[in-house]
Design an enzyme around this catalytic site. Structure first.
Site, PDB file in Angstrom:
ATOM      1  N   ILE A  23       0.808  -1.215   0.000  1.00 30.35           N
ATOM      2  CA  ILE A  23       0.000   0.000   0.000  1.00 30.35           C
ATOM      3  C   ILE A  23       0.840   1.262   0.000  1.00 30.35           C
ATOM      4  O   ILE A  23       0.334   2.356  -0.240  1.00 30.35           O
ATOM      5  CB  ILE A  23      -0.996   0.028   1.186  1.00 30.35           C
ATOM      6  CG1 ILE A  23      -0.278  -0.149   2.524  1.00 30.35           C
ATOM      7  CG2 ILE A  23      -2.069  -1.025   1.011  1.00 30.35           C
ATOM      8  CD1 ILE A  23      -1.204  -0.100   3.726  1.00 30.35           C
ATOM      9  N   GLY A  26       8.154   3.026   1.358  1.00 33.39           N
ATOM     10  CA  GLY A  26       8.855   3.866   2.313  1.00 33.39           C
ATOM     11  C   GLY A  26      10.277   4.124   1.867  1.00 33.39           C
ATOM     12  O   GLY A  26      10.773   3.510   0.917  1.00 33.39           O
ATOM     13  N   GLY A  29      11.892   0.891   3.457  1.00 34.47           N
ATOM     14  CA  GLY A  29      11.146  -0.355   3.425  1.00 34.47           C
ATOM     15  C   GLY A  29       9.788  -0.118   2.785  1.00 34.47           C
ATOM     16  O   GLY A  29       9.546   0.921   2.171  1.00 34.47           O
ATOM     17  N   ILE A  31       5.255  -0.787   3.036  1.00 31.71           N
ATOM     18  CA  ILE A  31       4.110  -1.009   3.913  1.00 31.71           C
ATOM     19  C   ILE A  31       3.080  -1.826   3.146  1.00 31.71           C
ATOM     20  O   ILE A  31       2.747  -1.508   1.998  1.00 31.71           O
ATOM     21  CB  ILE A  31       3.493   0.322   4.385  1.00 31.71           C
ATOM     22  CG1 ILE A  31       4.541   1.156   5.131  1.00 31.71           C
ATOM     23  CG2 ILE A  31       2.300   0.055   5.310  1.00 31.71           C
ATOM     24  CD1 ILE A  31       4.057   2.537   5.530  1.00 31.71           C
ATOM     25  N   ASP A 135       9.459  15.047  11.212  1.00 33.17           N
ATOM     26  CA  ASP A 135       9.038  14.842   9.823  1.00 33.17           C
ATOM     27  C   ASP A 135       7.527  15.034   9.713  1.00 33.17           C
ATOM     28  O   ASP A 135       6.807  14.196   9.165  1.00 33.17           O
ATOM     29  CB  ASP A 135       9.451  13.452   9.338  1.00 33.17           C
ATOM     30  CG  ASP A 135       9.333  13.311   7.815  1.00 33.17           C
ATOM     31  OD1 ASP A 135       9.350  14.350   7.117  1.00 33.17           O
ATOM     32  OD2 ASP A 135       9.227  12.172   7.330  1.00 33.17           O
TER      33      ASP A 135
END
Length: 281
Positions: A23, A26, A29, A31, A135
């Site tokens: 979905i 990153g 990595g 998600i 962030d």
């Protein structure tokens, strides 16, 4: 590496969570959407390759657990690893504020201010636990499925600002931290971030929600972006920036590095403006 690559069968982690579709991508990595095979409830599964140069996920999990039960913070259901990846399983949430603007274009000022109050409450909680997010951007605020709660996610860049009961000293950093569109002026200038910088980033989020864009969205030159941000509080009526949002940004820029922001003063400022807008109808 895509954990579905070269596999015909869906991956199962912790003998419980079935990994479904990706979905989001990153920086370090991916998600995935997943489902708990026992409860049939959907979850979000954040991954990080075992051989990654950066290892944020374990630390991010610790921060989530330290903040467990806090307003606007999702719960970690499981953290673990296999031969390929580290995994963090979270509650599955809905659309981000970024996606809402992509769908709707922009939001009315009353709703923007209400969102601002909710996020201020979340940041107050985060800061009171001793962390700054670093962030803050629309992508990292997600609504639940009922669209009535906002959650702060992506805590990988979070940092403790209190060490041995003292505020971290102000110093120069090596580079900007966060997204260039929402980073504070201090971040652009490579100055150590503190609570005030999370709030300044919130100010840019609120401008984005109200306008549907930021005037520096498509500028890549960081110096140009910095100049626009520095001058934004002097914008006059011919711009489409509400006074209340410019006053908020101006206010947080005058907060000292180690000073605790007055979250409730800002919430009250937003609340008063909401009442005025309602009475004008």
């Amino acid at each position: 590496m895509d954990i579905h690559e070269n596999t015909k069968q869906r991956k199962i982690i912790n003998n419980k969570y079935l990994v479904l579709d990706k979905i989001n991508n990153g920086c370090f990595g991916n998600i995935y959407k997943g489902i708990n095979k026992l409860t049939h409830k959907y979850v979000a599964i954040k991954t990080e390759p075992i051989n990654s140069e950066f290892t944020f996920l374990k630390n991010e999990t610790k921060i989530y657990n330290l903040l467990k039960g806090s307003i606007g913070i999702p719960s970690v259901k499981w953290f673990g690893k296999d031969n390929e990846c580290y995994y963090m399983v979270l509650d599955l949430l809905g659309l981000s504020l970024q996606e809402i603007i992509q769908n709707k274009g922009k939001l009315p000022l009353i709703l923007v201010l209400k969102i601002g109050i909710i996020i201020l409450d979340i940041l107050n909680t985060l800061h009171n636990k001793g962390f700054i997010h670093r962030d803050i951007k629309p992508h990292n605020f997600l609504l639940n499925k009922d669209m009535n709660q906002i959650f702060l996610v992506d805590l990988g860049f979070c940092k403790k600002y209190i060490i041995n009961n003292e505020h971290r000293p102000m110093k120069n950093t090596y580079n900007m931290v966060g997204s260039k569109n929402y980073a504070s002026i201090n971040s652009h200038k490579c100055i150590e971030l503190s609570r005030r910088d999370d709030l300044e980033s919130l100010g840019y989020i609120l401008l984005f929600l109200y306008n549907g864009f930021l005037e520096w969205n498509h500028i890549n030159n960081e110096e140009q972006i910095l100049t626009i941000k520095e001058n934004i509080i002097y914008k006059t009526k011919e711009t489409n920036y509400p006074d209340v949002l410019l006053e908020f940004i101006k206010h947080v820029r005058f907060i000292k590095y180690n000073e605790q922001p007055n979250y409730y003063f800002i919430m009250e400022m937003f609340t008063e403006k909401i009442h005025k807008l309602k009475n004008e109808k």
